[in-house]
Scaffold this active site. Structure first.
Site, PDB file in Angstrom:
ATOM      1  N   SER A 121       0.788  -1.326   0.055  1.00 51.14           N
ATOM      2  CA  SER A 121       0.014  -0.004   0.218  1.00 51.14           C
ATOM      3  C   SER A 121       0.875   1.233  -0.088  1.00 51.14           C
ATOM      4  CB  SER A 121      -0.922  -0.124   1.221  1.00 51.14           C
ATOM      5  OG  SER A 121      -1.853   0.864   1.225  1.00 51.14           O
ATOM      6  N   ASP A 132      -8.422  -5.772  -5.982  1.00 54.18           N
ATOM      7  CA  ASP A 132      -8.164  -4.638  -5.136  1.00 54.18           C
ATOM      8  C   ASP A 132      -8.482  -3.375  -5.862  1.00 54.18           C
ATOM      9  OD1 ASP A 132      -7.138  -2.796  -3.307  1.00 54.18           O
ATOM     10  OD2 ASP A 132      -4.927  -3.307  -3.780  1.00 54.18           O
ATOM     11  N   HIS A 173      -6.073  -6.780  -1.787  1.00 56.77           N
ATOM     12  CA  HIS A 173      -5.098  -5.790  -1.286  1.00 56.77           C
ATOM     13  C   HIS A 173      -3.800  -6.328  -0.642  1.00 56.77           C
ATOM     14  CE1 HIS A 173      -3.745  -1.510  -1.404  1.00 56.77           C
ATOM     15  NE2 HIS A 173      -3.816  -1.341  -0.254  1.00 56.77           N
TER      16      HIS A 173
END
Lengths: 479, 479
Positions: free
Chosen positions: A164, A418, A443
């Site tokens: 991320s 995601d 994710h």
């Protein structure tokens, strides 16, 4: 979508890591020592010569030949680094395999202003005067200081790893400090979520398709319909009471803002369910079942619901997210899943340099139409935090946006489940940057510890990461 | 060598550009428009949201197809950008050739805190509070802001060009902002003059060899002998009066510091003569003849001089540097050649991040032995400016030192007559970085305008620069 874009959308990145964290973390499955390094508050100037202690975690149990061992370096993102250390099982699995493990030391470096790495202690968030040294560039310079300390002369190969925002940092760390960082695994890193690169609606389109495809298309259609129905109900006292009962809210919906808050809660929920749409039960801050989007959509099916039925059905589905354990007494829409992490820090970053345009149109996505409006965004930032983004393109100027053809030794991995994947690097700019697409991945599932329910594409992604790391290291040693 | 290392050694870089500037500059041979861009004082944080106007100069006379034109971008160093614009004839020659010129716009970007780009106007140097935003990273970010402004989307290819510290910035600009900068010509850029990379004595050894080989070896031998003789003479009143007469000093040598100042003056002179050792007369701040080192050494020959003769001979040679025009009434040893440039700014940079170790041993060089002593250096900085370097290795951490094997599209050129060449990149780290060695070149002579007396190696160096720029541009356009 409600106006509080800063919260409802940009929280997503924060939550991103929560998705892989979970309550397991507090059990302390993995062991490390805690280290502190004194670093400058401002690496790039001398007007402020304050220093502070930055935290990093270290495990060298598996560094069998310490002088030759590699360093796997987690580039911490917006939260307590212990959460990341406990929840990046990939790194631990990579070194602990007896037959095929990497000879490597693990480092988890905390991002300044999160966890315990607070430049001005409990005053760090008091005002922009203290908080103003929170930026990605300063964080990268912190990481460089750690490497300068633990790896003088860059003798040992260093692999940056992150997911991320941490994945963005891992990639940028390699780009900006290639003399210190041999390569980077950037998992689910939306480095292209900036002005005029990725269309602002892509995130919500992918999110919508996840809900459309998890069980039946009714699900995303029902979500699309729900906003207007909820708003209409909220116009009357009876309607608000009805909503309170159906959703089992802890508090009455009295003010206009309360209704907005409910809509924001739902918006955030959809993002979080999609990001955390793993094929196994996982303990989140709110625990979730395996395949939570399917669980949600199974409860929110039917193409012919009337308004009342639709709300009832939605409310029953929300429980998948809000009360999977059955232990939650009522739904507190003011409690975001992210309170334990650095929400305030991320808000500040989103309102200074990290401007990620988001929009929806209600046709190709399941949300109400809302254009991206930088001025409005900036005004909301100023109202909420007293700061504004300097420009809309600062991150592109700094890190290159989609013009990264000189980058080398980076793996960009993205799961197609995601919503952030639309802003990931999906095509390689050259033959030294690898792209890993994980069709069955949410994710950064590839950074999680291995699990019996892992889809084949996730297992393969991890193998590619590992093989690539070994390849970089052996190239460095001229093998 | 006298203790004031900060002055006597690190001035060299400042002087570097003076060596190519000269009085011509004030004549304004080349024409440009002056532009201003508002930039943040702190690009990397938000505690200080002040902005200031950065100056850059622009000429698009030769950009025949404006939308397709390249940008030649001079990365300004420690001085008024107009001096650099007027004295980087290579850039003007590169575009103005009717048959073979580049289709390019010229930009000369001023380095913050120099010339007219003063973040806090005439208060900019008042204290570290104002001056603390003077750093190479902030300067590079300024340059990036200019490119963001004049070349949105990086549509046109940009070539960074600089000499000396400006050459370091050109190389680093390419390394740190490769999405904005297609390639860099880094002339005489001592990017390896940092701790444990280039031995601290190399600079003085090269300097010595320049003096040993210009006319006869006596020259460097006499210089080596001179320090002790000067100091001995300076111990008595008669001796100091003798020195004053011989050197035609403007003021008496009364204090111990005055004698140090004379020795510093000579030390700086040797550096400056060597850097500016061009094969044609050039108007410096102090005008110099062609081949000034040979001129100097011709006057300082003889292997059998007694002490008095040696001082007399030295004094007569100094005139080559101090009074080539014959118009100087007396020698003011307090007037350095560099007063018109950003001496104070460079001192600050040298005492914060730009720590370049220097030493001498009196055997392999012509100076008195003096070890490199970081602590002493730091103490002198603190005494003089109230600041200390944070670490001795900050620039290595930031820019990689000699570990630049990921760099691409950079030409590093160095003249072997230039004492800084020992800290230049003389071997390519890979096949995408070019090395140009100019055997007959002093400090970045290749960036000067063409001259009838240019040695063949200088002419070739400029041709390589030009060909390489064309190659980068055509590669970028896929040709």
């Amino acid at each position: 979508m409600e106006p509080n874009q800063i919260n409802s959308r940009l929280f997503c990145l924060i939550f991103a890591f929560l998705s892989i964290s979970g309550i397991d973390s507090s059990l302390g499955e993995y062991l490390y020592t805690t280290q502190w390094l004194e670093v400058p508050v401002d690496h790039f100037g001398f007007a402020n010569n304050d220093t502070f202690k930055l935290r990093y975690l270290k495990n060298d149990t598996y560094a069998t030949e310490p002088n030759a061992a590699a360093i796997l370096f987690y580039t911490g993102n917006e939260g307590d680094i212990e959460l990341f250390a406990q929840n990046t099982g990939f790194m631990w699995d990579a070194v602990s395999d007896r037959n095929n493990g990497l000879n490597a030391e693990l480092i988890f470096a905390e991002h300044r202003y999160y966890g315990q790495s607070l430049p001005y202690g409990n005053k760090s968030y008091d005002s922009a005067k203290q908080l103003g040294y929170l930026s990605s560039e300063q964080a990268l310079a912190d990481f460089a200081s750690i490497l300068q300390e633990i790896n003088p002369g860059n003798r040992r190969p260093v692999i940056a790893i992150g997911g991320s925002y941490g994945g963005m940092l891992a990639a940028w760390f390699r780009m900006k400090y290639p003399h210190m960082v041999l390569g980077a695994i950037a998992a689910s890193a939306p480095v292209l979520q900036f002005k005029d690169i990725t269309p602002c609606g892509v995130y919500n389109r992918i999110l919508t398709s996840v809900f459309a495809n998890a069980y039946s298309k009714d699900c995303s259609e029902n979500i699309r319909k729900s906003w207007k129905i909820l708003k209409t109900r909220a116009e009357t006292d009876d309607g608000r009471a009805f909503l309170k009962r159906q959703f089992n809210l802890c508090a009455n919906l009295t003010k206009h803002e309360d209704v907005d808050q409910l809509l924001d809660y739902l918006t955030e929920m959809y993002s979080n369910l999609a990001m955390a749409n793993y094929p196994y039960e996982a303990n989140f801050l709110a625990p979730l079942p395996a395949n939570p989007v399917r669980e949600f959509c199974w409860r929110f099916k039917g193409d012919n619901l009337n308004d009342t039925q639709l709300i009832q059905s939605l409310a029953s589905a929300v429980i998948v997210y809000s009360n999977f354990t059955g232990r939650v007494k009522c739904l507190d829409i003011n409690e975001t899943a992210t309170d334990r992490l650095g929400t305030r820090g991320w808000d500040f970053q989103a309102c200074t340099e990290m401007v990620m345009p988001m929009c929806s149109n209600g046709v190709k996505d399941m949300f109400e139409p809302e254009d991206w409006d930088f001025k409005k965004y900036s005004d909301e930032c100023f109202k909420k935090l007293g700061v504004r983004p300097r420009t809309e393109v600062e991150m592109i100027t700094r890190y290159g946006g989609n013009q990264i053809n000189t980058a080398t030794n980076i793996v960009f991995s993205n799961g197609l489940l995601d919503p952030w994947s639309g802003a990931g690097v999906l095509r390689t700019p050259n033959n030294r940057v690898k792209i890993v697409i994980i069709p069955e991945g949410a994710h950064h599932i590839d950074l999680r510890a291995k699990n019996n329910n892992d889809p084949q594409s996730v297992i393969m992604a991890r193998q590619i990461h590992l093989d690539t790391i070994k390849e970089w290291i052996s190239q460095r040693y001229g093998a």
